[in-house]
Design a protein around this motif. Sequence first.
Motif, PDB file in Angstrom:
ATOM      1  N   VAL A 197       0.931  -1.124  -0.052  1.00 17.76           N
ATOM      2  CA  VAL A 197      -0.082  -0.165  -0.100  1.00 17.76           C
ATOM      3  C   VAL A 197       0.891   1.304  -0.208  1.00 17.76           C
ATOM      4  CG1 VAL A 197      -1.726   1.212   1.335  1.00 17.76           C
ATOM      5  CG2 VAL A 197      -1.733  -1.165   1.193  1.00 17.76           C
ATOM      6  N   PRO A 198       0.529   2.355  -0.799  1.00 22.17           N
ATOM      7  CA  PRO A 198       1.529   3.549  -0.663  1.00 22.17           C
ATOM      8  C   PRO A 198       1.493   4.154   0.671  1.00 22.17           C
ATOM      9  CG  PRO A 198      -0.246   3.888  -2.361  1.00 22.17           C
ATOM     10  CD  PRO A 198      -0.557   2.549  -1.801  1.00 22.17           C
ATOM     11  N   ARG A 199       2.708   4.684   0.907  1.00 26.82           N
ATOM     12  CA  ARG A 199       3.025   5.118   2.299  1.00 26.82           C
ATOM     13  C   ARG A 199       2.026   6.266   2.939  1.00 26.82           C
ATOM     14  NH1 ARG A 199       8.080   5.543   5.027  1.00 26.82           N
ATOM     15  NH2 ARG A 199       8.788   4.627   3.217  1.00 26.82           N
ATOM     16  N   SER A 200       1.406   6.990   2.251  1.00 27.19           N
ATOM     17  CA  SER A 200       0.483   7.819   2.608  1.00 27.19           C
ATOM     18  C   SER A 200      -0.760   7.239   3.416  1.00 27.19           C
ATOM     19  CB  SER A 200       0.067   8.692   1.475  1.00 27.19           C
ATOM     20  OG  SER A 200      -0.771   8.007   0.301  1.00 27.19           O
ATOM     21  N   SER A 201      -1.224   6.029   2.768  1.00 30.25           N
ATOM     22  CA  SER A 201      -2.216   5.322   3.322  1.00 30.25           C
ATOM     23  C   SER A 201      -2.161   4.168   4.290  1.00 30.25           C
ATOM     24  CB  SER A 201      -3.160   4.917   2.006  1.00 30.25           C
ATOM     25  OG  SER A 201      -3.652   5.885   1.014  1.00 30.25           O
ATOM     26  N   ARG A 202      -0.722   3.818   4.234  1.00 32.29           N
ATOM     27  CA  ARG A 202      -0.252   2.830   4.955  1.00 32.29           C
ATOM     28  C   ARG A 202      -0.640   2.385   6.382  1.00 32.29           C
ATOM     29  NH1 ARG A 202       5.879   1.663   4.029  1.00 32.29           N
ATOM     30  NH2 ARG A 202       4.760   1.749   1.792  1.00 32.29           N
ATOM     31  N   ASP A 203      -0.640   3.689   7.047  1.00 35.93           N
ATOM     32  CA  ASP A 203      -1.087   3.676   8.606  1.00 35.93           C
ATOM     33  C   ASP A 203      -2.618   3.070   8.663  1.00 35.93           C
ATOM     34  OD1 ASP A 203       1.388   4.165   9.311  1.00 35.93           O
ATOM     35  OD2 ASP A 203       0.937   6.300   9.433  1.00 35.93           O
ATOM     36  N   GLY A 204      -3.201   3.683   7.917  1.00 38.88           N
ATOM     37  CA  GLY A 204      -4.938   3.624   7.915  1.00 38.88           C
ATOM     38  C   GLY A 204      -5.359   2.074   7.499  1.00 38.88           C
ATOM     39  N   VAL A 205      -4.541   1.724   6.364  1.00 36.22           N
ATOM     40  CA  VAL A 205      -4.809   0.404   6.031  1.00 36.22           C
ATOM     41  C   VAL A 205      -4.346  -0.576   7.126  1.00 36.22           C
ATOM     42  CG1 VAL A 205      -3.912  -1.422   4.360  1.00 36.22           C
ATOM     43  CG2 VAL A 205      -4.661   0.895   3.668  1.00 36.22           C
ATOM     44  N   ARG A 206      -3.036  -0.374   7.946  1.00 34.98           N
ATOM     45  CA  ARG A 206      -2.522  -1.321   8.917  1.00 34.98           C
ATOM     46  C   ARG A 206      -3.808  -1.411  10.148  1.00 34.98           C
ATOM     47  NH1 ARG A 206       2.567  -3.304  10.144  1.00 34.98           N
ATOM     48  NH2 ARG A 206       3.388  -1.871   8.496  1.00 34.98           N
ATOM     49  N   ARG A 207      -4.149  -0.182  10.266  1.00 34.02           N
ATOM     50  CA  ARG A 207      -5.215  -0.001  11.509  1.00 34.02           C
ATOM     51  C   ARG A 207      -6.420  -0.826  11.101  1.00 34.02           C
ATOM     52  NH1 ARG A 207      -5.720   4.569  11.260  1.00 34.02           N
ATOM     53  NH2 ARG A 207      -7.947   4.794  10.218  1.00 34.02           N
ATOM     54  N   ILE A 208      -7.051  -0.918   9.915  1.00 43.79           N
ATOM     55  CA  ILE A 208      -8.032  -1.799   9.502  1.00 43.79           C
ATOM     56  C   ILE A 208      -7.738  -3.182   9.632  1.00 43.79           C
ATOM     57  CG2 ILE A 208      -9.744  -2.067   7.724  1.00 43.79           C
ATOM     58  CD1 ILE A 208      -9.809   0.972   7.026  1.00 43.79           C
ATOM     59  N   GLY A 209      -6.540  -3.414   8.906  1.00 41.33           N
ATOM     60  CA  GLY A 209      -6.173  -5.041   8.725  1.00 41.33           C
ATOM     61  C   GLY A 209      -5.938  -5.567  10.041  1.00 41.33           C
ATOM     62  N   ASP A 210      -5.355  -4.787  10.722  1.00 45.09           N
ATOM     63  CA  ASP A 210      -5.293  -5.275  12.500  1.00 45.09           C
ATOM     64  C   ASP A 210      -6.628  -5.458  13.188  1.00 45.09           C
ATOM     65  OD1 ASP A 210      -2.422  -5.247  11.965  1.00 45.09           O
ATOM     66  OD2 ASP A 210      -2.158  -3.583  12.939  1.00 45.09           O
ATOM     67  N   GLU A 211      -7.462  -4.761  12.743  1.00 45.90           N
ATOM     68  CA  GLU A 211      -8.895  -4.945  13.547  1.00 45.90           C
ATOM     69  C   GLU A 211      -9.458  -6.047  12.675  1.00 45.90           C
ATOM     70  OE1 GLU A 211     -12.147  -4.243  16.009  1.00 45.90           O
ATOM     71  OE2 GLU A 211      -9.926  -3.430  15.897  1.00 45.90           O
ATOM     72  N   ILE A 212      -9.469  -6.238  11.428  1.00 44.21           N
ATOM     73  CA  ILE A 212     -10.018  -7.510  10.915  1.00 44.21           C
ATOM     74  C   ILE A 212      -9.399  -8.926  11.359  1.00 44.21           C
ATOM     75  CG2 ILE A 212     -10.072  -8.396   8.649  1.00 44.21           C
ATOM     76  CD1 ILE A 212     -10.179  -5.932   7.300  1.00 44.21           C
ATOM     77  N   VAL A 213      -8.093  -8.860  11.494  1.00 45.92           N
ATOM     78  CA  VAL A 213      -7.645  -9.845  11.921  1.00 45.92           C
ATOM     79  C   VAL A 213      -8.013 -10.211  13.417  1.00 45.92           C
ATOM     80  CG1 VAL A 213      -5.180 -10.694  12.913  1.00 45.92           C
ATOM     81  CG2 VAL A 213      -5.466  -9.730  10.620  1.00 45.92           C
TER      82      VAL A 213
END
Length: 358
Positions: A197-213
């Motif tokens: 994922v692009p760096r600008s959106s990586r933190d948000g994607v990581r937060r959502i991904g961790d919540e999905i896990v």
Amino acid sequence: MSPGSHAVALPDGGDGPQRPNYFLLGFVGALGVLTAWLLVQALVGARAVLVYILVALFLAVGLNPVIEGLRSRARMPRWGAILTVCLTMVLFLVVFFWTIVPPLTEQVTSFATNLPDTLNDLQNTPFFADLERRYDLLDKFEGLVTAPDFGQQLFGGLVGVGQVVFNSLFATFTVLILTLFFMASLPGILDVSYRLVPRSSRDGVRRIGDEIVRRIGAFIAGQLVVAALGGVVAFLFLWAIGSAYALTLALVVGVTALIPLVGTTIGALVASLAVALGSPLLGLVTLVFFLIYQQIESYVIAPRVMRHAVDVTPTVNITAALVGGALMGLVGALLAIPTAAALTLILKQVVFPRLERR
């Protein structure tokens, strides 16, 4: 034409528009269709392997909170926590088969031993005598057994049953091995996925991904709690009525309860039929008990546990399980609810906020 202007010649030497090469367009189109067809055939051929990988990845993600809990509370290294979880799973499978196989073998042996006496008793009953007079059941059965291809059909049936058993054991072993590898490499898999994922959106994607896990892990934990509670209740009831196979039937009820929507019903029918073989009245009482408990589980226990685990309304859970079961069978029904939870999370945290800002 003015003296300063120059005429430009077309590639075909004419003044009109160039005609497309229909042969080349048709060839490229046919090649694309052939490539798509070959890709679909390859996916269909590898469907079983893809299902194994999907189930193993689902289990690895679901068991990851248990591994992290062992690491933080028991201060185990990750490999030690993974080994503990895998040994627990293998131990449960061993205990399950150890409680299932001996009673089943005993029942089959007893049935085969008592079959002649049972047939003789049936012949002496008025009901069977009436059926024999009308339909010649014994003559038809004797003709079936003495048929030239009876041995071949019987052998083919036994081979088919053996193949089903072998395929089931192979699938179980394959899923366990893949789950082990996915649990060991899950942090690396998630990290590589986030880096795509692009760096600008990586933190948000990581937060959502961790919540999905986390939600998938909570769903598996909730499903295990519901199944364990059903197994304990079944064992206490079967032990109270004096069933000789209380532990075996309780494990069957607990394992089938992992199947969404219909799992509790399947376990209840199996337990009731097993009890009814010894006493039809107790079998009917067992069926009534499980029907009452199923209502309590469906409307009281499971909605509260699953809503706390995946934060999805019961309507969405039922719809997702039905659609997943229709598309991929049992595996689809198992994966549908956490998938619905993930999609709900994405809608709430990504799609709806963007729509509100417009």
